[in-house]
Design a protein around this motif. Structure first.
Motif, short mmCIF file in Angstrom:
data_model
loop_
_atom_site.label_atom_id
_atom_site.label_comp_id
_atom_site.label_asym_id
_atom_site.label_seq_id
_atom_site.Cartn_x
_atom_site.Cartn_y
_atom_site.Cartn_z
N GLN A 62 -12.37 10.54 -3.48
CA GLN A 62 -11.54 9.34 -3.46
C GLN A 62 -11.12 8.97 -2.04
N ILE A 63 -10.81 9.98 -1.24
CA ILE A 63 -10.45 9.72 0.16
C ILE A 63 -11.62 9.11 0.91
N CYS A 99 0.98 4.06 -3.00
CA CYS A 99 0.68 5.47 -2.69
C CYS A 99 1.85 6.36 -3.09
N LEU A 150 -11.98 5.54 -0.09
CA LEU A 150 -10.94 4.72 0.54
C LEU A 150 -11.29 4.41 1.99
N THR A 199 0.83 -1.21 0.00
CA THR A 199 0.00 0.00 0.00
C THR A 199 0.86 1.26 0.00
N GLY A 216 -14.15 1.93 1.97
CA GLY A 216 -13.63 0.64 1.53
C GLY A 216 -12.83 -0.07 2.61
N ASN A 217 -12.03 0.69 3.34
CA ASN A 217 -11.23 0.09 4.42
C ASN A 217 -12.10 -0.38 5.57
N LEU A 268 -5.11 12.65 -4.43
CA LEU A 268 -6.43 12.11 -4.14
C LEU A 268 -7.43 13.23 -3.89
#
Length: 209
Positions: free
Chosen positions: A151-152, A137, A155, A133, A158-159, A147
């Motif tokens: 998008q943040i 990045c 993320l 990761t 998603g995490n 980002l």
């Protein structure tokens, strides 16, 4: 993994050194073949063939390797065994090869039980996934990309979802694996890989008409 096995993950420094030794091959081969690996990801045939071959191996792996009773906990794994498991993990750089499957088979090839091999594989996932990761990045920002807020947010969501799913999956996976072995996963991979090949070649045939 860290949450589920909090007490066992925070063991002696010796355990972390073993994880580091197992992690080294992934760093070496990842930096050496990173671009080639990314190119292979775009080839569905490579993924499909890896799925099928991996499935065949999973059908046979329980017959190939018999664990030693004395090596049934992750803290008893030697440095040499950790390095060999790390080398097996590098097979997952081939698209379609499972990281956990490769490292578990690597552990079983060193006479670890299915449960011990699976646990060490998931412990090893922590530095491996973190390293991958950070590298991605870094490459992203080095290429001048930034980002966006959207998008943040994606993320973060998603995490969170991945964390919840992992909490549910890891325990059940290790429990199932210790009792039933790999056969179900082997059949799944063969079916999935075959389906991808059929779809891919059907699409190719349609586009050439």
């Amino acid at each position: 993994m860290v949450v589920l096995y909090f007490k066992r993950f925070f063991q002696t420094l010796d355990f972390y050194f073993k994880l580091f030794v197992a992690f080294i091959p992934a760093v070496f081969f990842g930096l050496l073949f990173g671009k080639k690996i990314d190119a292979l990801l775009e080839n569905p045939v490579t993924v499909a063939v890896s799925l099928v071959l991996g499935g065949i191996i999973l059908l046979k792996v329980d017959d190939w390797f018999t664990p030693k009773e004395e090596t049934q906990t992750t803290d008893k794994i030697s440095y040499l065994t950790a390095l060999k498991i790390g080398l097996f993990q590098c097979l997952a750089m081939i698209p379609g090869v499972s990281r956990s499957g490769a490292s578990i088979i690597g552990g079983m090839s060193q006479k670890l039980s299915r449960t011990t091999a699976a646990e060490f594989s998931f412990f090893l996932a922590v530095p491996t996934m973190l390293g991958a990761t950070v590298k991605k990045c870094y490459d992203y920002y080095k290429d001048g990309f930034v980002l966006s807020d959207q998008q943040i947010n994606l993320l973060i969501i998603g995490n969170i979802v991945a964390f919840i799913v992992a909490m549910l999956a890891i325990k059940s996976f290790i429990g199932y694996l210790s009792k039933h072995g790999f056969k179900m996963f082997g059949y799944y991979r063969i079916i999935a890989g075959t389906a991808i090949l059929i779809i891919h070649f059907c699409i190719l045939k349609l586009t050439t008409i």
